[in-house]
Design a protein around this motif. Structure first.
Motif, PDB file in Angstrom:
ATOM      1  N   TYR A 150       0.792  -1.221   0.000  1.00 27.67           N
ATOM      2  CA  TYR A 150       0.000   0.000   0.000  1.00 27.67           C
ATOM      3  C   TYR A 150       0.828   1.276   0.000  1.00 27.67           C
ATOM      4  O   TYR A 150       0.258   2.369  -0.117  1.00 27.67           O
ATOM      5  N   GLU A 169      -9.323 -13.440  -2.030  1.00 31.57           N
ATOM      6  CA  GLU A 169     -10.485 -13.413  -1.131  1.00 31.57           C
ATOM      7  C   GLU A 169     -11.188 -14.771  -1.200  1.00 31.57           C
ATOM      8  O   GLU A 169     -12.244 -14.925  -1.814  1.00 31.57           O
ATOM      9  N   ASP A 177      -3.631 -16.655   3.381  1.00 32.38           N
ATOM     10  CA  ASP A 177      -3.661 -15.267   3.843  1.00 32.38           C
ATOM     11  C   ASP A 177      -5.044 -14.810   4.280  1.00 32.38           C
ATOM     12  O   ASP A 177      -5.169 -14.003   5.202  1.00 32.38           O
ATOM     13  N   TYR A 181      -5.930 -13.244   7.775  1.00 34.96           N
ATOM     14  CA  TYR A 181      -6.607 -11.942   7.850  1.00 34.96           C
ATOM     15  C   TYR A 181      -7.777 -12.000   8.826  1.00 34.96           C
ATOM     16  O   TYR A 181      -7.961 -11.113   9.677  1.00 34.96           O
ATOM     17  N   LEU A 199      -4.574  -6.146  12.950  1.00 36.67           N
ATOM     18  CA  LEU A 199      -4.886  -5.773  11.577  1.00 36.67           C
ATOM     19  C   LEU A 199      -3.749  -4.984  10.934  1.00 36.67           C
ATOM     20  O   LEU A 199      -3.377  -5.230   9.780  1.00 36.67           O
ATOM     21  N   LEU A 203      -1.768  -6.081   7.602  1.00 39.43           N
ATOM     22  CA  LEU A 203      -1.767  -5.222   6.423  1.00 39.43           C
ATOM     23  C   LEU A 203      -0.347  -4.827   6.032  1.00 39.43           C
ATOM     24  O   LEU A 203      -0.029  -4.721   4.836  1.00 39.43           O
ATOM     25  N   LEU A 206       1.411  -7.407   3.660  1.00 36.26           N
ATOM     26  CA  LEU A 206       0.926  -7.709   2.319  1.00 36.26           C
ATOM     27  C   LEU A 206       1.839  -7.101   1.252  1.00 36.26           C
ATOM     28  O   LEU A 206       2.351  -5.995   1.410  1.00 36.26           O
ATOM     29  N   SER A 222     -10.882  -7.180   0.524  1.00 34.69           N
ATOM     30  CA  SER A 222     -11.371  -6.544   1.751  1.00 34.69           C
ATOM     31  C   SER A 222     -10.311  -5.769   2.519  1.00 34.69           C
ATOM     32  O   SER A 222     -10.624  -4.721   3.107  1.00 34.69           O
ATOM     33  N   PRO A 223      -9.038  -6.226   2.577  1.00 32.81           N
ATOM     34  CA  PRO A 223      -8.051  -5.461   3.351  1.00 32.81           C
ATOM     35  C   PRO A 223      -7.925  -4.007   2.915  1.00 32.81           C
ATOM     36  O   PRO A 223      -7.579  -3.146   3.738  1.00 32.81           O
ATOM     37  N   ASN A 224      -8.225  -3.706   1.654  1.00 33.67           N
ATOM     38  CA  ASN A 224      -8.154  -2.310   1.200  1.00 33.67           C
ATOM     39  C   ASN A 224      -9.030  -1.396   2.049  1.00 33.67           C
ATOM     40  O   ASN A 224      -8.682  -0.237   2.304  1.00 33.67           O
ATOM     41  N   ASP A 226      -9.937  -1.930   5.210  1.00 36.57           N
ATOM     42  CA  ASP A 226      -9.382  -1.781   6.554  1.00 36.57           C
ATOM     43  C   ASP A 226      -8.248  -0.767   6.548  1.00 36.57           C
ATOM     44  O   ASP A 226      -8.067  -0.017   7.522  1.00 36.57           O
ATOM     45  N   ARG A 269     -12.621  -3.048  12.438  1.00 38.83           N
ATOM     46  CA  ARG A 269     -12.681  -3.869  11.208  1.00 38.83           C
ATOM     47  C   ARG A 269     -13.632  -3.172  10.234  1.00 38.83           C
ATOM     48  O   ARG A 269     -14.786  -3.538  10.055  1.00 38.83           O
TER      49      ARG A 269
END
Length: 394
Positions: A150, A169, A177, A181, A199, A203, A206, A222-224, A226, A269
């Protein structure tokens, strides 16, 4: 002798555990009582607000609908889609409340990934404040992510799921992963010999995928969302739940407290942990229908809402697997657009969570479900057909 709980649900409360709470039949209870399983932070409603009386939906559930040319009644579609609750609003007025057994006006239900759309609203509020620049990179706000995938991604890339990420996902894979997560968010029990990440730690681990950020197909991860929650906390200087309380929940006139699941460090979350009543979810949709206004008060800028419901890359969507269930769709700022003449747009979560807004019909639908399978294109298409049919009769 069975307990009242067992008589209501067909199993004992002790049968519901962190390892099975998303599985049928236990999910029917668990999705309404997440705070008994996972730590949460309160999103407070204003004191003293009184909820209006229930609006009986019996007449509506007996309505005849034509779904893909097949004659049926709405009650059968609600049952087939494992509906826990549904609220229908027309021109700003609640016209029907459907509640399954053991569900009432005070019951809060998890949104799962429809939480992402609420999270995006909060980021939109900060953008309107000038506190977030969508062209700025993530590491500017969260320097701990400087070594992650990121680091040089823009906030706009987070909004539109245009992040290049080495992450899949895979909801039903107990390893890998995605399972890690979930453990980081305290959504699953820890594995022997494993200390769950927070979290932020997860993150931070990644790595980038093969492509560049900001182009290529729509890539749902989904992590985007968070990460966007962490950006919101850093830019606002508040915990996520507190910021939602002061800038959305109380100005919206929400009648009940909501809450959001948190990890061991207290991070929200924001990608899937928000829980609220269906009526309050409908109020969020009505605020979006009105261009960011609730109770005569502007909560979100009209420009941000207009961008969210009208823009988005049709090309990125067409290149993704999601085109299989929404052929004309687009995705912008964590809201889906149908691409149809109604200009309907919606928030969506696994197991059948929906917030559907049809501006042409002046209709908002909030729908909570406990579908046994997390993701089903057939169920998505059936729900969308239901909403389209409702637009012609309410």
């Amino acid at each position: 002798m069975s307990s009242a709980f067992e008589a209501n649900y067909g199993f004992r409360r002790s049968d519901v555990r962190l390892g099975n709470w998303r599985d049928a039949p236990w999910n029917v209870w668990a999705f309404r009582h997440v705070s008994e399983l996972i730590p949460t932070a309160r999103i407070a409603a204003s004191a003293g607000l009184v909820e209006e009386a229930l609006v009986n939906a019996e007449g509506l559930t007996r309505e005849t609908l034509f779904i893909d040319g097949v004659k049926t009644i709405m009650a059968d579609i609600l049952a087939k889609t494992s509906t826990d609750a549904m609220v229908v609003m027309k021109s700003g007025r609640i016209v029907a409340d459907f509640h399954a057994a053991n569900f009432d006006l005070e019951t809060r239900h998890i949104l799962f990934s429809a939480s992402k759309s609420v999270t995006a609203i909060m980021a939109g509020i900060l953008q309107g404040d000038g506190a977030i620049d969508v062209e700025q990179v993530v590491a500017h706000y969260v320097p701990e992510l400087e070594s992650s995938a990121y680091a040089d991604a823009r906030i706009r890339d987070l909004f539109d799921m245009q992040i290049s990420l080495d992450f899949e996902e895979t909801y039903l894979d107990p390893r890998g992963d995605f399972a890690r997560y979930r453990r980081a968010g305290l959504l699953e029990p820890s594995v022997a010999g494993d200390t769950p990440d927070t979290l932020l730690a997860f993150l931070s681990s990644l790595r980038r995928g093969a492509n560049e950020h900001g182009n290529g197909p729509f890539r749902y991860a989904s992590p985007n969302s968070d990460v966007l929650g962490l950006v919101i906390e850093r830019a606002s200087g508040q915990r996520f739940a507190d910021f939602v309380t002061t800038r959305l929940w109380q100005p919206l006139g929400a009648k009940r407290d909501a809450y959001v699941t948190v990890d061991a460090a207290g991070s929200a979350r924001t990608g899937g942990g928000i829980c609220m009543t269906p009526r309050d979810l409908a109020r969020v949709g009505e605020m979006m229908r009105l261009g960011g206004i609730a109770n005569g008060r502007r909560i979100l800028s009209q420009d941000w809402v207009a961008d969210t419901v009208n823009n988005g890359s049709a090309e990125a969507w067409a290149q993704s697997k999601s085109v299989e269930w929404l052929p004309n769709g687009r995705y912008r700022s964590k809201w889906y657009q149908t691409g149809e003449a109604s200009k309907a747009f919606f928030a969506l979560g696994i197991h059948g969570q929906w917030l559907y807004v049809d501006p042409t019909a002046e209709m908002v639908i909030a729908k909570f479900s406990s579908q046994p399978v997390p993701v089903s294109n057939d169920m998505k298409r059936l729900n969308l057909a239901l909403f389209d049919a409702l637009a012609s009769i309410v």
